[in-house]
Design an enzyme around this catalytic site. Structure first.
Site, PDB file in Angstrom:
ATOM      1  N   ASP A   1      20.330  32.503  52.322  1.00 33.11           N
ATOM      2  CA  ASP A   1      20.444  33.787  51.869  1.00 33.11           C
ATOM      3  C   ASP A   1      21.824  34.521  52.542  1.00 33.11           C
ATOM      4  OD1 ASP A   1      18.867  33.129  53.976  1.00 33.11           O
ATOM      5  OD2 ASP A   1      17.431  35.130  53.795  1.00 33.11           O
TER       6      ASP A   1
ATOM      7  N   TYR B   1      14.193  20.572  40.617  1.00 29.81           N
ATOM      8  CA  TYR B   1      14.623  20.240  39.325  1.00 29.81           C
ATOM      9  C   TYR B   1      14.005  19.104  38.735  1.00 29.81           C
ATOM     10  CZ  TYR B   1      17.967  24.185  39.542  1.00 29.81           C
ATOM     11  OH  TYR B   1      18.514  25.415  39.778  1.00 29.81           O
TER      12      TYR B   1
ATOM     13  N   ASP C   1      27.436  28.967  41.100  1.00 28.36           N
ATOM     14  CA  ASP C   1      27.932  29.928  40.284  1.00 28.36           C
ATOM     15  C   ASP C   1      28.239  31.361  41.055  1.00 28.36           C
ATOM     16  OD1 ASP C   1      27.171  28.218  38.325  1.00 28.36           O
ATOM     17  OD2 ASP C   1      25.533  29.564  37.489  1.00 28.36           O
TER      18      ASP C   1
ATOM     19  N   ASP D   1      23.315  25.038  42.864  1.00 27.96           N
ATOM     20  CA  ASP D   1      23.028  25.611  41.475  1.00 27.96           C
ATOM     21  C   ASP D   1      23.419  27.089  41.867  1.00 27.96           C
ATOM     22  OD1 ASP D   1      23.091  26.237  38.781  1.00 27.96           O
ATOM     23  OD2 ASP D   1      21.088  25.757  38.542  1.00 27.96           O
TER      24      ASP D   1
ATOM     25  N   LYS E   1      17.020  26.557  54.402  1.00 28.21           N
ATOM     26  CA  LYS E   1      15.992  27.483  54.543  1.00 28.21           C
ATOM     27  C   LYS E   1      15.025  27.021  55.229  1.00 28.21           C
ATOM     28  CE  LYS E   1      14.692  31.729  53.493  1.00 28.21           C
ATOM     29  NZ  LYS E   1      15.388  32.971  53.809  1.00 28.21           N
TER      30      LYS E   1
END
Length: 368
Positions: free
Chosen positions: A229, A147, A257, A253, A197
């Site tokens: 994941d 970001y 959510d 992020d 990851k």
């Protein structure tokens, strides 16, 4: 007398409606605690600021935030079509939110994913999956990664449009957020899931190397490594396996959510964004322009962000606990906002009524 300056950034969409409830609660807290005074300073932020001043994070708002002891932020953003009316670099997320985070280096984002057993009916998960309830603290690095990396758009030598966005972290950024994760785990169950990851991303390889170095200073905390994941899968299948989860910016992020999803609504997700000198507090949900002005938004996340501010910026831990209990009591008494109220027996209340009920329940708590 302790005087605290709070910058109020109501924002866009349902932001002003839920901020109204936050102010209602702050005034009740002030009345209950005569040794505390809150100076509330409103400022424009987001799309509403752009349309009035030409800047999503205007100079006057920056001044108010600079002078504040803490910042309470509502929701920002517009629907897709209305967003096109604002230049790309001034759209609320790029022009206001990221600069806010950068200015105050609010690198540590705390997002509690909390649903006690007695409120399990809000969740889309089965009762046997929820078990004794959900109580997870997601800790997200907030000022690095994809970001905040260099960004470029253009055309290559063949005339093809391209985009390049760089994911960058240095070891200092990684070390700082991992320390926050370990320290939080020490105060809770002494178990921390490291979300990464590393089978694909070299940023995760470095992340894990730094973690091994930091872990030496926290021998009482058990570290469990899990790919992002897989973590997404297990949040749905077995959320009780998690307590503290620490991760980089984009993973946080997305997974936070998802955390709202397993609770039944992002309206149940407050957050704290902590920096070395100043912090801001905000609901994790969006601005929901489709329901703006209808007085049906769930203000739990906004009021929960007030509770986090009371505890983390002002040291008012007991009053924060009283506020959490007050919100829980409203739900436990069978009331719910439209995003949560289900079935014939649901007692539907609107945004204002929720705020009023929270204040009523808060005032039942002994004064500290």
């Amino acid at each position: 007398m302790k005087n605290y300056k709070i910058a109020l950034l109501a924002g866009d969409g349902i932001g002003p409606e839920v901020m109204k409830q936050a102010v209602k609660v702050l005034k009740a807290v002030e009345a209950r605690n005569p040794e505390v005074a809150f100076e509330l300073n409103e400022a424009l932020f987001g799309a509403v600021a752009y349309f009035e001043t030409g800047k999503s994070f205007p100079a006057e708002t920056i001044k108010i935030c600079d002078e504040a002891d803490a910042i309470l932020k509502g929701t920002i953003g517009l629907n897709h079509e209305d967003s096109k009316k604002i230049p790309v670099d001034e759209q609320p997320e790029r022009g206001a939110l990221l600069p806010l985070r950068r200015r105050y280096n609010t690198y540590a984002n705390f997002r509690p994913v909390y649903l006690p057993k007695e409120l399990a009916h809000f969740s889309p998960l089965k009762q046997e999956v929820i078990g004794e309830g959900i109580d997870i603290m997601i800790i997200r690095e907030l000022v690095g990664g994809l970001y905040f990396g260099e960004k470029e758009m253009g055309k290559d030598e063949n005339g093809q449009r391209y985009v390049r966005e760089v994911l960058e972290y240095d070891e200092g950024q990684i070390r700082d957020i991992l320390k926050v994760g370990f320290e939080t785990a020490q105060r809770r169950k002494k178990v921390m899931h490291n979300i990464h990851k590393s089978n694909v991303l070299k940023s995760s390889v470095l992340w894990n190397e730094i973690l091994e170095e930091v872990a030496v200073d926290y021998p009482d905390v058990e570290v469990k490594h899990i790919l992002v994941d897989a973590a997404a899968t297990y949040l749905c299948l077995n959320p009780g396996m998690f307590d503290v989860m620490v991760m980089e910016n984009m993973f946080g992020d997305i997974l936070s959510d998802q955390g709202g999803g397993i609770l039944g609504s992002l309206g149940l997700m407050p957050s704290a964004c902590m920096g070395p000198d100043k912090s801001y507090y905000e609901p994790s949900h969006g601005s929901a322009p489709d329901i703006a002005g209808k007085n049906i938004a769930n203000p739990y996340s906004m009021i929960g962000s007030v509770a986090l501010m009371l505890e983390m910026s002002f040291g008012m831990e007991q009053e924060a606990k009283n506020l959490w209990h007050a919100m829980k009591s409203v739900f436990a008494n069978g009331y719910g906002t439209p995003d949560l109220a289900k079935g014939e027996d649901a007692k539907l209340i609107d945004t204002d009524a929720f705020g009023d009920m929270v204040v009523d329940e808060l005032n039942k708590a002994p004064r500290v």
